[in-house]
Design an enzyme around this catalytic site. Structure first.
Site, PDB file in Angstrom:
ATOM      1  N   SER A 115      55.763 -25.749  -4.169  1.00  0.00           N
ATOM      2  CA  SER A 115      54.863 -26.784  -4.674  1.00  0.00           C
ATOM      3  C   SER A 115      54.437 -26.495  -6.111  1.00  0.00           C
ATOM      4  O   SER A 115      54.249 -25.338  -6.502  1.00  0.00           O
ATOM      5  CB  SER A 115      53.622 -26.890  -3.793  1.00  0.00           C
ATOM      6  OG  SER A 115      53.953 -27.277  -2.487  1.00  0.00           O
TER       7      SER A 115
ATOM      8  N   HIS B 252      60.776 -27.386  -0.730  1.00  0.00           N
ATOM      9  CA  HIS B 252      60.664 -26.004  -0.279  1.00  0.00           C
ATOM     10  C   HIS B 252      61.561 -25.043  -1.059  1.00  0.00           C
ATOM     11  O   HIS B 252      61.412 -23.819  -0.915  1.00  0.00           O
ATOM     12  CB  HIS B 252      60.985 -25.914   1.224  1.00  0.00           C
ATOM     13  CG  HIS B 252      59.834 -26.292   2.097  1.00  0.00           C
ATOM     14  ND1 HIS B 252      59.307 -27.558   2.105  1.00  0.00           N
ATOM     15  CD2 HIS B 252      59.084 -25.572   2.982  1.00  0.00           C
ATOM     16  CE1 HIS B 252      58.300 -27.612   2.964  1.00  0.00           C
ATOM     17  NE2 HIS B 252      58.143 -26.423   3.499  1.00  0.00           N
TER      18      HIS B 252
ATOM     19  N   LYS C 115      42.709 -28.335   5.184  1.00  0.00           N
ATOM     20  CA  LYS C 115      42.396 -29.244   4.077  1.00  0.00           C
ATOM     21  C   LYS C 115      43.057 -30.600   4.292  1.00  0.00           C
ATOM     22  O   LYS C 115      42.442 -31.658   4.053  1.00  0.00           O
ATOM     23  CB  LYS C 115      42.877 -28.624   2.765  1.00  0.00           C
ATOM     24  CG  LYS C 115      42.266 -29.216   1.524  1.00  0.00           C
ATOM     25  CD  LYS C 115      42.564 -28.329   0.327  1.00  0.00           C
ATOM     26  CE  LYS C 115      41.768 -28.784  -0.874  1.00  0.00           C
ATOM     27  NZ  LYS C 115      41.944 -27.862  -2.014  1.00  0.00           N
ATOM     28  N   ASP C 116      44.303 -30.596   4.736  1.00  0.00           N
ATOM     29  CA  ASP C 116      44.984 -31.854   5.044  1.00  0.00           C
ATOM     30  C   ASP C 116      44.310 -32.568   6.211  1.00  0.00           C
ATOM     31  O   ASP C 116      44.276 -33.808   6.252  1.00  0.00           O
ATOM     32  CB  ASP C 116      46.459 -31.599   5.384  1.00  0.00           C
ATOM     33  CG  ASP C 116      47.287 -31.286   4.148  1.00  0.00           C
ATOM     34  OD1 ASP C 116      46.870 -31.661   3.044  1.00  0.00           O
ATOM     35  OD2 ASP C 116      48.354 -30.667   4.293  1.00  0.00           O
TER      36      ASP C 116
ATOM     37  N   GLU D  24      52.743 -59.707  -2.189  1.00  0.00           N
ATOM     38  CA  GLU D  24      51.681 -58.805  -1.765  1.00  0.00           C
ATOM     39  C   GLU D  24      51.154 -58.013  -2.961  1.00  0.00           C
ATOM     40  O   GLU D  24      51.843 -57.853  -3.982  1.00  0.00           O
ATOM     41  CB  GLU D  24      52.211 -57.841  -0.697  1.00  0.00           C
ATOM     42  CG  GLU D  24      52.440 -58.488   0.656  1.00  0.00           C
ATOM     43  CD  GLU D  24      51.156 -58.647   1.452  1.00  0.00           C
ATOM     44  OE1 GLU D  24      50.213 -59.308   0.945  1.00  0.00           O
ATOM     45  OE2 GLU D  24      51.088 -58.142   2.573  1.00  0.00           O
TER      46      GLU D  24
END
Length: 439
Positions: free
Chosen positions: A223, A219, A247-248, A291
């Site tokens: 972004s 922040h 959108k998320d 894994e």
């Protein structure tokens, strides 16, 4: 820069005003993920994966807390306690399968999140701290996942702990004491299981704390975006809510559908059948593999088969395996190109996709049975991995001819250069003023 939607938060009701004056959580949420947080208007769906990583961590913490209530960290009954969870605990099978597959989905979204950062140059100034904290989160995830893999105390769990902790013994002088400290003895047993269970329970909360720092650091500069161009005016941004929350939300829906399909219909697809056999120190599995999300690094480890100088092959492998991750810490200073996004760096873009293919091949080689050709392929892919970051990226950042960049994010969006068009509800003719979305 002052935007209309970034003005000081003013609670509307008396109750929220009372809360905000004494504990400014409403103001914090408003500024962090609400209309008070302006973001670039051209973010594509690859920017969903940060939120999805947070959701995956939440799933792991919630299911892990419930599973811990029924698990017994004792080598004599650990395997049976897992079977008890699966068979006798109400919805225990679902919780365990969600936790098992949640780890894989967590790594999937984090890997995509990291490769997105590599492609769009999100590690470059002024976002170096965001990248560094992200690599710390990745290291903590790997430690947490390894310790969790040991807890079912099946064959692969036991021998995985034996092999992975054995790597530390390759370190001169301090290696063997470190291994004994980790295991609480000379081989995996009750002491090791208790240590791993305690740390596996604790580390997700540490990860959550580092994620808060990660978001806090994000922040400060804001972004990044697909063009890599800095925000220059109000028209370059839209408020996070409602445009990117919607959108998320769509991305989260797709993620949860895939997750539910895997947890309910293919729960053991990404696991190993040997882990449904109780741990037996006297019976070594034919092929010990970690894994899937550790396989590229396991291939790097196995690629060193001969001693070099005074250093044995085992130590070279351990150094290379850890070095392949620690190398990411120095990436912001290895890549000195002033252009962030690979959209405007055609040569870098080609080598980026070569790196992606290289890592996928390393993942395949990590689980392949050792042979002359798999060892040779691992050595070639390992060499390219290190060459990419230590040789190719620094050289390209100095000699590459980049494409012309747009003057602003808005110019890229309106000219069709951005990765996607303007968000729904934002006026293309007058981008400075969002319009309400029409039904």
């Amino acid at each position: 820069m002052s935007f209309p939607w970034a003005e000081a938060y003013k609670p509307k009701s008396g109750f929220t005003q009372w809360i905000d004056e004494r504990l400014p959580l409403p103001r914090l949420v408003y500024g962090a993920i609400g209309a008070g947080y302006p973001v670039p208007r051209n973010l594509n769906y690859f920017w969903n994966f940060g939120v999805l990583a947070g959701v995956a961590l939440t799933i792991q913490i919630v299911t892990g807390i419930v599973l811990a209530m029924h698990y017994a960290a004792n080598a004599g009954i650990a395997f049976d306690s897992v079977e008890h969870i699966m068979r006798d605990v109400n919805s225990g099978w679902m919780l365990r399968y969600m936790h098992m597959n949640g780890a894989s989905f967590f790594f999937i979204v984090v890997y995509i999140h990291m490769f997105r950062g590599l492609y769009y140059g999100s590690y470059k100034a002024p976002r170096e701290m965001i990248w560094l904290l992200g690599v710390v989160i990745f290291l903590l995830m790997m430690a947490t996942a390894f310790m969790g893999y040991v807890l079912p105390w099946g064959q692969m769990s036991f021998w995985g702990a034996q092999v992975i902790t054995g790597f530390f013994s390759a370190i001169p002088i301090v290696g063997e004491p470190i291994r004994q400290l980790l295991l609480g003895g000379f081989a995996p047993d009750n002491a090791a299981l208790n240590r791993f269970f305690s740390l596996h329970y604790l580390l997700p909360f540490v990860i959550a704390g580092v994620i808060i720092l990660h978001i806090w650091a994000l922040h400060i500069p804001g972004s990044n975006n697909p063009t890599g161009v800095d925000v220059k005016s109000e028209s370059d941004t839209v408020p996070f809510h409602p445009y990117y929350t919607a959108k998320d939300g769509f991305g989260l829906g797709v993620f949860l559908i895939a997750f539910v399909i895997m947890a309910f219909f293919l729960p053991n697809f990404m696991g190993h059948p040997d882990n449904y056999i109780p741990a037996n120190p006297l019976s070594t599995p034919a092929h010990i593999v970690p894994e899937w999300y550790f396989l590229p690094f396991y291939a790097i480890l196995k690629s060193f088969t001969g001693n070099f100088l005074w250093i044995p092959a085992k130590l070279w492998g351990v150094l290379a395996m850890f070095g392949s991750i620690l190398l990411l810490f120095f990436l912001p200073w290895l890549d000195k190109s002033p252009v962030r996004s690979a959209k405007y760096r055609p040569t870098y873009r080609t080598f980026f996709w070569v790196l992606v293919i290289d890592v996928i091949i390393l993942g395949y080689l990590g689980q392949a049975h050792p042979s002359n050709w798999t060892v040779l392929a691992s050595q070639i892919c390992t060499a390219y991995y290190f060459a990419h970051f230590l040789i190719i990226v620094p050289i390209l950042s100095r000699i590459e001819t980049t494409l012309p960049m747009p003057n602003s994010i808005t110019e890229a969006v309106l000219s069709g250069e951005a990765d996607e068009a303007h968000p729904v509800g934002v006026s293309a003719t007058n981008p400075a003023h969002p319009e309400p979305a029409k039904a």
